[in-house]
Design a protein around this motif. Structure first.
Motif, PDB file in Angstrom:
ATOM      1  N   LEU A 174       0.850  -1.192   0.000  1.00 28.69           N
ATOM      2  CA  LEU A 174       0.000   0.000   0.000  1.00 28.69           C
ATOM      3  C   LEU A 174       0.887   1.244   0.000  1.00 28.69           C
ATOM      4  O   LEU A 174       1.368   1.677   1.041  1.00 28.69           O
ATOM      5  CB  LEU A 174      -0.923   0.002   1.215  1.00 28.69           C
ATOM      6  CG  LEU A 174      -1.907  -1.162   1.305  1.00 28.69           C
ATOM      7  CD1 LEU A 174      -2.752  -1.034   2.564  1.00 28.69           C
ATOM      8  CD2 LEU A 174      -2.770  -1.231   0.080  1.00 28.69           C
TER       9      LEU A 174
ATOM     10  N   LEU B  69      -2.567   4.397  -2.571  1.00 28.19           N
ATOM     11  CA  LEU B  69      -3.473   3.352  -2.089  1.00 28.19           C
ATOM     12  C   LEU B  69      -3.880   3.585  -0.632  1.00 28.19           C
ATOM     13  O   LEU B  69      -5.016   3.329  -0.247  1.00 28.19           O
ATOM     14  CB  LEU B  69      -2.846   1.966  -2.257  1.00 28.19           C
ATOM     15  CG  LEU B  69      -2.832   1.410  -3.677  1.00 28.19           C
ATOM     16  CD1 LEU B  69      -2.118   0.064  -3.728  1.00 28.19           C
ATOM     17  CD2 LEU B  69      -4.240   1.286  -4.228  1.00 28.19           C
ATOM     18  N   ARG B  70      -2.933   4.082   0.189  1.00 33.72           N
ATOM     19  CA  ARG B  70      -3.293   4.390   1.582  1.00 33.72           C
ATOM     20  C   ARG B  70      -4.300   5.532   1.638  1.00 33.72           C
ATOM     21  O   ARG B  70      -5.230   5.527   2.447  1.00 33.72           O
ATOM     22  CB  ARG B  70      -2.037   4.724   2.397  1.00 33.72           C
ATOM     23  CG  ARG B  70      -1.174   3.517   2.700  1.00 33.72           C
ATOM     24  CD  ARG B  70      -0.131   3.774   3.778  1.00 33.72           C
ATOM     25  NE  ARG B  70       0.632   4.987   3.611  1.00 33.72           N
ATOM     26  CZ  ARG B  70       1.822   5.069   2.991  1.00 33.72           C
ATOM     27  NH1 ARG B  70       2.369   3.994   2.469  1.00 33.72           N
ATOM     28  NH2 ARG B  70       2.459   6.219   2.917  1.00 33.72           N
TER      29      ARG B  70
ATOM     30  N   ARG C 186      -6.499   6.265  -0.682  1.00 36.72           N
ATOM     31  CA  ARG C 186      -7.773   5.695  -1.126  1.00 36.72           C
ATOM     32  C   ARG C 186      -8.421   4.878   0.001  1.00 36.72           C
ATOM     33  O   ARG C 186      -9.628   4.954   0.222  1.00 36.72           O
ATOM     34  CB  ARG C 186      -7.533   4.826  -2.356  1.00 36.72           C
ATOM     35  CG  ARG C 186      -8.786   4.191  -2.883  1.00 36.72           C
ATOM     36  CD  ARG C 186      -8.514   3.424  -4.141  1.00 36.72           C
ATOM     37  NE  ARG C 186      -9.663   2.612  -4.491  1.00 36.72           N
ATOM     38  CZ  ARG C 186      -9.702   1.798  -5.507  1.00 36.72           C
ATOM     39  NH1 ARG C 186      -8.661   1.684  -6.318  1.00 36.72           N
ATOM     40  NH2 ARG C 186     -10.781   1.087  -5.748  1.00 36.72           N
ATOM     41  N   LEU C 187      -7.626   4.100   0.695  1.00 40.30           N
ATOM     42  CA  LEU C 187      -8.137   3.298   1.815  1.00 40.30           C
ATOM     43  C   LEU C 187      -8.764   4.200   2.878  1.00 40.30           C
ATOM     44  O   LEU C 187      -9.817   3.892   3.443  1.00 40.30           O
ATOM     45  CB  LEU C 187      -6.995   2.467   2.416  1.00 40.30           C
ATOM     46  CG  LEU C 187      -7.340   1.454   3.492  1.00 40.30           C
ATOM     47  CD1 LEU C 187      -8.268   0.380   2.952  1.00 40.30           C
ATOM     48  CD2 LEU C 187      -6.067   0.825   4.042  1.00 40.30           C
ATOM     49  N   HIS C 188      -8.127   5.332   3.120  1.00 36.24           N
ATOM     50  CA  HIS C 188      -8.646   6.280   4.105  1.00 36.24           C
ATOM     51  C   HIS C 188      -9.944   6.933   3.614  1.00 36.24           C
ATOM     52  O   HIS C 188     -10.915   7.037   4.359  1.00 36.24           O
ATOM     53  CB  HIS C 188      -7.597   7.348   4.417  1.00 36.24           C
ATOM     54  CG  HIS C 188      -8.023   8.287   5.496  1.00 36.24           C
ATOM     55  ND1 HIS C 188      -8.370   9.592   5.228  1.00 36.24           N
ATOM     56  CD2 HIS C 188      -8.182   8.116   6.836  1.00 36.24           C
ATOM     57  CE1 HIS C 188      -8.720  10.186   6.355  1.00 36.24           C
ATOM     58  NE2 HIS C 188      -8.620   9.312   7.341  1.00 36.24           N
TER      59      HIS C 188
ATOM     60  N   GLU D  62     -12.106   5.824   1.295  1.00 33.08           N
ATOM     61  CA  GLU D  62     -13.221   4.901   1.060  1.00 33.08           C
ATOM     62  C   GLU D  62     -13.665   4.147   2.311  1.00 33.08           C
ATOM     63  O   GLU D  62     -14.826   3.781   2.430  1.00 33.08           O
ATOM     64  CB  GLU D  62     -12.857   3.911  -0.044  1.00 33.08           C
ATOM     65  CG  GLU D  62     -12.702   4.578  -1.399  1.00 33.08           C
ATOM     66  CD  GLU D  62     -12.321   3.600  -2.511  1.00 33.08           C
ATOM     67  OE1 GLU D  62     -12.482   2.371  -2.326  1.00 33.08           O
ATOM     68  OE2 GLU D  62     -11.869   4.071  -3.569  1.00 33.08           O
ATOM     69  N   TYR D  63     -12.728   3.906   3.233  1.00 33.07           N
ATOM     70  CA  TYR D  63     -13.065   3.070   4.393  1.00 33.07           C
ATOM     71  C   TYR D  63     -12.727   3.701   5.740  1.00 33.07           C
ATOM     72  O   TYR D  63     -12.969   3.092   6.777  1.00 33.07           O
ATOM     73  CB  TYR D  63     -12.361   1.708   4.285  1.00 33.07           C
ATOM     74  CG  TYR D  63     -12.774   0.941   3.063  1.00 33.07           C
ATOM     75  CD1 TYR D  63     -13.954   0.204   3.048  1.00 33.07           C
ATOM     76  CD2 TYR D  63     -11.996   0.975   1.906  1.00 33.07           C
ATOM     77  CE1 TYR D  63     -14.344  -0.502   1.917  1.00 33.07           C
ATOM     78  CE2 TYR D  63     -12.379   0.274   0.769  1.00 33.07           C
ATOM     79  CZ  TYR D  63     -13.553  -0.459   0.786  1.00 33.07           C
ATOM     80  OH  TYR D  63     -13.933  -1.144  -0.333  1.00 33.07           O
TER      81      TYR D  63
ATOM     82  N   VAL E 239      -9.819   4.086   7.016  1.00 36.40           N
ATOM     83  CA  VAL E 239      -8.649   3.439   7.627  1.00 36.40           C
ATOM     84  C   VAL E 239      -7.424   4.286   7.316  1.00 36.40           C
ATOM     85  O   VAL E 239      -7.131   4.565   6.164  1.00 36.40           O
ATOM     86  CB  VAL E 239      -8.458   2.009   7.080  1.00 36.40           C
ATOM     87  CG1 VAL E 239      -7.180   1.389   7.620  1.00 36.40           C
ATOM     88  CG2 VAL E 239      -9.666   1.149   7.405  1.00 36.40           C
ATOM     89  N   GLN E 240      -6.725   4.704   8.373  1.00 36.03           N
ATOM     90  CA  GLN E 240      -5.560   5.564   8.192  1.00 36.03           C
ATOM     91  C   GLN E 240      -4.307   4.852   8.683  1.00 36.03           C
ATOM     92  O   GLN E 240      -4.311   4.216   9.727  1.00 36.03           O
ATOM     93  CB  GLN E 240      -5.745   6.866   8.972  1.00 36.03           C
ATOM     94  CG  GLN E 240      -4.657   7.866   8.730  1.00 36.03           C
ATOM     95  CD  GLN E 240      -4.949   9.190   9.407  1.00 36.03           C
ATOM     96  OE1 GLN E 240      -5.926   9.336  10.110  1.00 36.03           O
ATOM     97  NE2 GLN E 240      -4.085  10.153   9.197  1.00 36.03           N
TER      98      GLN E 240
END
Length: 137
Positions: free
Chosen positions: A24, A28-29, A31-33, A35-36, A38-39
């Protein structure tokens, strides 16, 4: 999801988390934060620093780790399973069973049954050692 977006196969007997097939990076990190929620953080390690990653905390490694070291540092990892977390360990073991037979994580690395056996054996041993003091009124 990203693999599918890039037209890559996602076989049923593989798992991107257990395969550690994705790193990640910053986009990508982000995007993860987004969309979801998550940080994640990159950790900078200086000469002489020790970095502890709490048990169960998801983390990733690359050549120089997400624990970025600026000098010559080494990584030492110790996987630990405690009797208090047997339920979670069984869950992970079940996930590993669905991986392909050639996958490095297919075997029961957690040794959950051994953890339970030794925890019970130690508890019984302590009870037996203190049996006389327990039966006194």
């Amino acid at each position: 999801q990203v693999a599918e977006e890039q037209g890559q196969e996602n076989p049923v007997d593989h798992d991107p988390i257990h395969d550690q097939s994705w790193y990640l990076d910053r986009p990508l990190r982000k995007r993860l934060h987004q969309e979801y929620g998550v940080q994640g953080w990159a950790i900078v390690q200086f000469l002489g620093d020790v970095v502890f990653i709490p048990a169960g905390a998801p983390h990733q490694a690359r050549t120089r780790d997400t624990v970025h070291n600026l000098y010559s540092c080494i990584k030492v990892a110790e996987d630990f399973v405690s009797p208090e977390h047997v339920k979670h360990c069984f869950w992970l073991t079940q996930e590993f069973r669905y991986l392909s037979h050639t996958h490095t994580n297919h075997e029961d690395k957690l040794q959950v049954k051994n953890v339970i056996y030794h925890a019970v054996k130690d508890a019984v041993g302590i009870l037996r050692a203190n049996e006389s003091s327990l039966s006194r009124p």
